[in-house]
Design a protein around this motif. Structure first.
Motif, PDB file in Angstrom:
ATOM      1  N   PHE A  33     -19.015  16.000 -19.605  1.00 46.44           N
ATOM      2  CA  PHE A  33     -19.355  15.696 -18.218  1.00 46.44           C
ATOM      3  C   PHE A  33     -20.043  14.342 -18.107  1.00 46.44           C
ATOM      4  N   ALA A  34     -20.920  14.034 -19.078  1.00 38.42           N
ATOM      5  CA  ALA A  34     -21.648  12.764 -19.039  1.00 38.42           C
ATOM      6  C   ALA A  34     -20.753  11.566 -19.323  1.00 38.42           C
ATOM      7  N   ALA A  35     -19.527  11.802 -19.771  1.00 36.55           N
ATOM      8  CA  ALA A  35     -18.623  10.687 -20.059  1.00 36.55           C
ATOM      9  C   ALA A  35     -18.142   9.990 -18.796  1.00 36.55           C
ATOM     10  N   SER A  36     -18.266  10.633 -17.650  1.00 37.49           N
ATOM     11  CA  SER A  36     -17.818  10.036 -16.390  1.00 37.49           C
ATOM     12  C   SER A  36     -19.020   9.484 -15.629  1.00 37.49           C
ATOM     13  N   ARG A  37     -19.015   8.198 -15.392  1.00 37.58           N
ATOM     14  CA  ARG A  37     -20.111   7.590 -14.631  1.00 37.58           C
ATOM     15  C   ARG A  37     -20.066   7.984 -13.166  1.00 37.58           C
ATOM     16  N   LEU A  38     -18.864   8.154 -12.642  1.00 36.18           N
ATOM     17  CA  LEU A  38     -18.761   8.570 -11.238  1.00 36.18           C
ATOM     18  C   LEU A  38     -19.342   9.962 -11.035  1.00 36.18           C
ATOM     19  N   ALA A  39     -19.060  10.863 -11.978  1.00 36.24           N
ATOM     20  CA  ALA A  39     -19.602  12.215 -11.865  1.00 36.24           C
ATOM     21  C   ALA A  39     -21.121  12.207 -11.977  1.00 36.24           C
ATOM     22  N   LEU A  40     -21.653  11.408 -12.892  1.00 36.40           N
ATOM     23  CA  LEU A  40     -23.108  11.313 -13.022  1.00 36.40           C
ATOM     24  C   LEU A  40     -23.731  10.712 -11.771  1.00 36.40           C
ATOM     25  N   ALA A  41     -23.066   9.703 -11.199  1.00 39.21           N
ATOM     26  CA  ALA A  41     -23.575   9.116  -9.963  1.00 39.21           C
ATOM     27  C   ALA A  41     -23.557  10.125  -8.830  1.00 39.21           C
ATOM     28  N   GLY A  42     -22.456  10.886  -8.726  1.00 39.00           N
ATOM     29  CA  GLY A  42     -22.385  11.912  -7.698  1.00 39.00           C
ATOM     30  C   GLY A  42     -23.450  12.974  -7.878  1.00 39.00           C
ATOM     31  N   LEU A  43     -23.685  13.394  -9.133  1.00 42.10           N
ATOM     32  CA  LEU A  43     -24.718  14.393  -9.396  1.00 42.10           C
ATOM     33  C   LEU A  43     -26.099  13.855  -9.061  1.00 42.10           C
ATOM     34  N   ALA A  44     -26.358  12.580  -9.388  1.00 39.92           N
ATOM     35  CA  ALA A  44     -27.658  11.991  -9.077  1.00 39.92           C
ATOM     36  C   ALA A  44     -27.875  11.899  -7.568  1.00 39.92           C
ATOM     37  N   VAL A  45     -26.837  11.488  -6.838  1.00 42.70           N
ATOM     38  CA  VAL A  45     -26.963  11.375  -5.380  1.00 42.70           C
ATOM     39  C   VAL A  45     -27.163  12.748  -4.756  1.00 42.70           C
ATOM     40  N   PHE A  46     -26.384  13.733  -5.204  1.00 38.11           N
ATOM     41  CA  PHE A  46     -26.516  15.073  -4.627  1.00 38.11           C
ATOM     42  C   PHE A  46     -27.877  15.674  -4.959  1.00 38.11           C
ATOM     43  N   THR A  47     -28.376  15.460  -6.173  1.00 44.75           N
ATOM     44  CA  THR A  47     -29.710  15.951  -6.523  1.00 44.75           C
ATOM     45  C   THR A  47     -30.770  15.311  -5.637  1.00 44.75           C
ATOM     46  N   THR A  48     -30.635  14.011  -5.372  1.00 45.16           N
ATOM     47  CA  THR A  48     -31.577  13.335  -4.477  1.00 45.16           C
ATOM     48  C   THR A  48     -31.513  13.916  -3.075  1.00 45.16           C
ATOM     49  N   ILE A  49     -30.309  14.199  -2.592  1.00 49.13           N
ATOM     50  CA  ILE A  49     -30.152  14.779  -1.261  1.00 49.13           C
ATOM     51  C   ILE A  49     -30.813  16.156  -1.185  1.00 49.13           C
ATOM     52  N   VAL A  50     -30.627  16.964  -2.228  1.00 47.80           N
ATOM     53  CA  VAL A  50     -31.252  18.290  -2.249  1.00 47.80           C
ATOM     54  C   VAL A  50     -32.768  18.172  -2.258  1.00 47.80           C
ATOM     55  N   LEU A  51     -33.309  17.240  -3.035  1.00 46.79           N
ATOM     56  CA  LEU A  51     -34.759  17.051  -3.073  1.00 46.79           C
ATOM     57  C   LEU A  51     -35.291  16.602  -1.716  1.00 46.79           C
ATOM     58  N   ILE A  52     -34.570  15.708  -1.053  1.00 50.04           N
ATOM     59  CA  ILE A  52     -34.999  15.253   0.272  1.00 50.04           C
ATOM     60  C   ILE A  52     -35.010  16.418   1.254  1.00 50.04           C
ATOM     61  N   ALA A  53     -33.971  17.260   1.183  1.00 47.75           N
ATOM     62  CA  ALA A  53     -33.897  18.407   2.086  1.00 47.75           C
ATOM     63  C   ALA A  53     -35.018  19.401   1.815  1.00 47.75           C
ATOM     64  N   VAL A  54     -35.308  19.655   0.546  1.00 46.27           N
ATOM     65  CA  VAL A  54     -36.358  20.623   0.202  1.00 46.27           C
ATOM     66  C   VAL A  54     -37.736  20.099   0.590  1.00 46.27           C
ATOM     67  N   LEU A  55     -37.966  18.812   0.366  1.00 39.51           N
ATOM     68  CA  LEU A  55     -39.284  18.219   0.627  1.00 39.51           C
ATOM     69  C   LEU A  55     -39.424  17.679   2.044  1.00 39.51           C
ATOM     70  N   ALA A  56     -38.453  17.926   2.909  1.00 38.47           N
ATOM     71  CA  ALA A  56     -38.487  17.384   4.273  1.00 38.47           C
ATOM     72  C   ALA A  56     -39.769  17.717   5.030  1.00 38.47           C
ATOM     73  N   PRO A  57     -40.306  18.949   4.965  1.00 40.61           N
ATOM     74  CA  PRO A  57     -41.544  19.227   5.723  1.00 40.61           C
ATOM     75  C   PRO A  57     -42.730  18.388   5.287  1.00 40.61           C
ATOM     76  N   TRP A  58     -42.692  17.839   4.070  1.00 44.98           N
ATOM     77  CA  TRP A  58     -43.835  17.074   3.569  1.00 44.98           C
ATOM     78  C   TRP A  58     -43.605  15.567   3.616  1.00 44.98           C
ATOM     79  N   ILE A  59     -42.363  15.116   3.609  1.00 43.55           N
ATOM     80  CA  ILE A  59     -42.114  13.676   3.566  1.00 43.55           C
ATOM     81  C   ILE A  59     -41.550  13.125   4.869  1.00 43.55           C
TER      82      ILE A  59
END
Length: 311
Positions: A33-59
């Protein structure tokens, strides 16, 4: 006269080669899975989106669902404007004075909850019916698959609109509607895989041991059907988020007091021609980035988990 001493046995014996490192299936999956940079970029962006959604009441600068924090005098402010509350609206405000950055953060929560929740429930229902159809065969298989064909013959958006026209608006009703239009995809995928697996020796051995049908299906058959199920589930999460946004845009999704990304886009649609582009543009960008990031991960998961594509 000089004498030479014979080398000791320990010095003469060659060093045995190190045993080859054996990767576990999980380590092999991670490396592939780590061999694909696009997949890693997509996973990083989606993880950031999830963190923003979870932390929305505080940030988030504002709670866009709290009507007491909305000021109609701050409606349709341009990006970078300072509102009456004293903070900068970096992405502007909508027609109700709602801070767009805060609205997107909270809207992501609704979109992710609806998308992931409906996908998980639909996966449970569809996978159970698909495995039952493949394992039982005969009339049971025919009845379930005819129901799947009937479900797939209707366009998903049309079926969801009909269901919500009966149930009404609401997050729970949207989840129910999406489950009813998505379960058939899981059922068909799992049935195709289970039909192959049920002819394997381990299934025949379990049947010879007279194990209960439930145990054979969920302890032996289901684990071997997970790879295609994970791929379909990832894609269906993105599809469910897009469907929810479409339903909310059409006015049959979530209530206006708790807008998702689709409803935020709909709120600014009528102001596009007057130059108030940011009301719809920024939620649309957030929705696009979310769906693309999930699809990037799902596409590479398909390549990694599908042995035919590896060949």
């Amino acid at each position: 006269m000089s004498t030479t001493t014979a080398p000791s046995a320990a010095q003469a014996a060659p060093t045995p080669p190190a045993p080859p490192r054996v990767e576990t299936p999980f380590q092999r999956f991670v490396s592939e899975f780590a061999a694909s940079r696009l997949a890693l970029a997509g996973l990083a962006v989606f993880t950031t989106i999830v963190l923003i959604a979870v932390l929305a009441p505080w940030i988030a600068p504002q709670n866009p669902y709290d009507l007491a924090q909305l000021d109609i005098m701050d409606s349709r402010l341009e990006p970078g404007s300072v509102g009456g509350a004293g903070f900068t609206h970096w992405l502007g405000t909508d027609d109700q004075g709602r801070d767009m950055l805060s609205g997107i953060m909270y809207g992501l929560r609704i979109s992710l909850i609806v998308g992931a929740g409906s996908a998980v429930i639909a996966c449970m229902v569809g996978a159970s019916l698909g495995m039952l159809a493949a394992y039982a065969g005969g009339r049971t298989d025919s009845a379930i698959m005819r129901l799947v064909d009937l479900q797939l013959s209707f366009p998903a958006i049309l079926a969801a609109l009909m269901i919500l026209a009966v149930l009404g608006k609401g997050v729970l009703n949207v989840v129910i509607a999406l489950v009813l239009v998505e379960w058939a995809y899981y059922a068909r995928t799992v049935r195709g895989t289970a039909l192959v697996e049920r002819r394997r020796e381990y299934i025949e051995a379990a049947q010879c041991l007279a194990l209960p049908t439930r145990r054979v299906i969920f302890r032996h058959l289901l684990p071997n059907c997970l790879p295609p199920l994970i791929v379909v589930g990832t894609m269906q999460v993105a599809r469910a988020i897009a469907l929810e946004a479409t339903l909310s845009f059409l006015g049959l999704g979530v209530p206006i007091t708790e807008p998702s990304l689709g409803l935020l886009i709909a709120n600014g649609y009528e102001y596009m021609l007057s130059g108030k582009y940011w009301i719809s543009f920024y939620p649309g960008i957030a929705l696009l980035v979310t769906i693309v990031s999930i699809n990037l991960v799902g596409d590479h998961l398909r390549d990694v988990l599908n042995p035919r594509l590896k060949r």
